[in-house]
Each structure stands twice: as C-alpha cells, then as structure tokens.
Design a protein around this motif. Structure first.
Motif, PDB file in Angstrom:
ATOM      1  N   GLY A 169       1.686   2.346  -3.263  1.00  0.00           N
ATOM      2  CA  GLY A 169       0.599   2.845  -4.080  1.00  0.00           C
ATOM      3  C   GLY A 169      -0.320   1.781  -4.639  1.00  0.00           C
ATOM      4  O   GLY A 169      -1.237   2.098  -5.396  1.00  0.00           O
ATOM      5  N   LEU A 170      -0.101   0.504  -4.298  1.00  0.00           N
ATOM      6  CA  LEU A 170      -0.972  -0.551  -4.802  1.00  0.00           C
ATOM      7  C   LEU A 170      -2.287  -0.566  -4.039  1.00  0.00           C
ATOM      8  O   LEU A 170      -2.305  -0.436  -2.811  1.00  0.00           O
ATOM      9  N   ARG A 171      -3.375  -0.747  -4.755  1.00  0.00           N
ATOM     10  CA  ARG A 171      -4.679  -0.875  -4.136  1.00  0.00           C
ATOM     11  C   ARG A 171      -4.926  -2.338  -3.774  1.00  0.00           C
ATOM     12  O   ARG A 171      -4.225  -3.237  -4.243  1.00  0.00           O
ATOM     13  N   LEU A 172      -5.943  -2.564  -2.959  1.00  0.00           N
ATOM     14  CA  LEU A 172      -6.161  -3.906  -2.424  1.00  0.00           C
ATOM     15  C   LEU A 172      -6.473  -4.928  -3.512  1.00  0.00           C
ATOM     16  O   LEU A 172      -6.080  -6.095  -3.389  1.00  0.00           O
ATOM     17  N   ASP A 173      -7.155  -4.526  -4.577  1.00  0.00           N
ATOM     18  CA  ASP A 173      -7.437  -5.496  -5.635  1.00  0.00           C
ATOM     19  C   ASP A 173      -6.155  -5.932  -6.331  1.00  0.00           C
ATOM     20  O   ASP A 173      -5.996  -7.112  -6.682  1.00  0.00           O
ATOM     21  N   TRP A 211      -0.536   8.195  -0.125  1.00  0.00           N
ATOM     22  CA  TRP A 211      -0.872   7.849  -1.512  1.00  0.00           C
ATOM     23  C   TRP A 211      -2.351   8.086  -1.786  1.00  0.00           C
ATOM     24  O   TRP A 211      -2.736   8.621  -2.824  1.00  0.00           O
ATOM     25  N   GLU A 212      -3.187   7.635  -0.842  1.00  0.00           N
ATOM     26  CA  GLU A 212      -4.632   7.710  -1.054  1.00  0.00           C
ATOM     27  C   GLU A 212      -5.155   9.141  -0.966  1.00  0.00           C
ATOM     28  O   GLU A 212      -5.986   9.566  -1.759  1.00  0.00           O
ATOM     29  N   GLN A 225       0.831  -1.198   0.000  1.00  0.00           N
ATOM     30  CA  GLN A 225       0.000   0.000   0.000  1.00  0.00           C
ATOM     31  C   GLN A 225       0.870   1.255   0.000  1.00  0.00           C
ATOM     32  O   GLN A 225       0.529   2.252  -0.637  1.00  0.00           O
ATOM     33  N   ALA A 261       0.885   4.804   3.009  1.00  0.00           N
ATOM     34  CA  ALA A 261      -0.300   4.378   2.266  1.00  0.00           C
ATOM     35  C   ALA A 261      -1.375   5.453   2.300  1.00  0.00           C
ATOM     36  O   ALA A 261      -2.038   5.731   1.288  1.00  0.00           O
TER      37      ALA A 261
END
Length: 230
Positions: free
Chosen positions: A63-67, A209-210, A60, A206
């Motif tokens: 920058g990776l999202r949970l999906d 990023w969001e 996270q 995280a």
C-alpha cells in the motif's frame, strides 16, 4: 581476477522483473530506481536494479505510494532490510499479513478507546495476545473497525461486516484470477500461466490497493444514497 557481474539491457530487465520499460524510465525520473550504467550508447542494468524493482513491487503491494517508497530508500536501510524503516517489528510477507505490536503500541493505536473496547476486540479476533505484545491478524480491518466505532458502530457489528467483506472479496479475487488465467490460455497454450501469476502477484496486489479501495468506497457511497432515497 575477473568478477562476473550480471548485466541486462532495459528490455531484459523489463522481461525479468515484469515492469514495463516505460515504467522503469518513470522510476528513474522519480528517483526510486538508480540510473543505469552505460556501455557505449546502451543503458546497462545489474542485479541491483532487478532487486530494487522487486522491492518496489513488494512495497506497493503493502500500500505504499511511490513518494513514500522513495523516502524508504533514502533512509539507506541495509540491503534486503528496507522493511525495517517503516515496520521494524514484523518483516513484510505476502503470505503473512499479521502485524505484531507491543502493548504500548497497541495503546497508541487505540487511544482513549482502549478501556472500552479491548475485550471486544479480542472477542471479535481483531487482536490476539502474543507474548508481551499483541498480534493483529488484519491491521486494515482493525483500523476500519475503529473508524466505525468512532461513528457509533459496535465492535461486534464491525466484526460481522469484516467477515462479509472478506468473504465477498475472496470470491472476487478468485473470479479475477480465473478470468486472467482463462484469457491467458490463448496466449500460452495452457503453459506457464501459473508461473506468470506468481511472478506478477505483487503487481496485482499493488493494483488492488490503488483500484479496489477507491472502487469499494465509491460503491458504498452509491449504496448509501440509494438506501437513503428508498
């Protein structure tokens, strides 16, 4: 022969990982965290769950999202090597965000622009020669420079904007961390704050990023409207 296996309750796992119990349940529902074992009516977690939560936080922070994180785990990368699924050249490191790419990979990133802007990118230090490939000290900033270039902004101007953004964001990051530390003093009596800041560092990243990217984009849109209306 008995084997000693770490076993935690959900509350203990939450305390050790810094991930709230409700978030742990949410991760179960998404399939990014394996289901807990059972000891009677109690959920039982192991070191595998703790490591997985730390991996989720680290991804996270990138920058990776949970999906996308779920897809990384579904690829069955060896334990501790999940980063090779989406970045096989440079292992993830919170302290070293630079990326190393081959010459072909740089060409794929730059596309038809390469002959026009390669030397400008080197001069502005967006890219640096590294053996037979290239080192990208700040990949998001490079991608931002390419977007600006495509709408008519010279690389040199993009470089100046990069320095401005970095300087202002550094000031903001200092203020956020100090504000958190000062507020936490009343809870800790001045002890343990630094340890908790390190412990939750990936979760702060995280959140940045969001929230940070969207907020900056909204503020730029506002500033453009106001400048246009002057």
């Amino acid at each position: 022969m008995l084997l000693c296996v770490d076993r935690y309750s959900r509350t203990q796992l939450a305390e050790m990982s810094g991930v709230p119990a409700r978030t742990i349940r949410y991760y179960h529902s998404l399939g990014v965290l394996p289901k807990a074992g059972r000891a009677g009516k109690e959920a039982v977690y192991t070191g595998e769950h703790l490591d997985r939560l730390r991996d989720i936080a680290a991804m996270q922070a990138r920058g990776l999202r949970l999906d996308a994180i779920r897809e990384v785990f579904a690829a069955d990368a060896p334990s501790g090597e999940w980063h090779t699924v989406f970045n096989p050249i440079q292992p993830v490191s919170a302290d070293q965000p630079a990326v190393i790419v081959t010459d072909d990979e740089l060409s794929a990133l730059l596309g038809d622009r390469r002959p026009e802007i390669l030397e400008e990118l080197r001069t502005a230090q967006y890219i640096e020669p590294c053996g037979d490939g290239w080192r990208i000290p700040d990949e998001p900033m490079l991608k931002g420079a390419l977007i600006l270039y495509d709408v008519g902004t010279e690389i040199t101007l993009a470089g100046a904007l990069r320095k401005l953004i970095r300087a202002r964001l550094a000031e903001l990051a200092d203020e956020i961390v100090h504000t958190f530390g000062d507020a936490a003093t009343t809870l800790y009596g001045g002890e343990g704050i630094g340890d908790d800041l390190l412990r939750f560092r990936d979760r702060f990243r995280a959140a940045a990023w969001e929230v940070g990217g969207a907020t900056l984009a909204d503020e730029i849109e506002r500033a453009v409207r106001e400048y246009r209306d002057q």
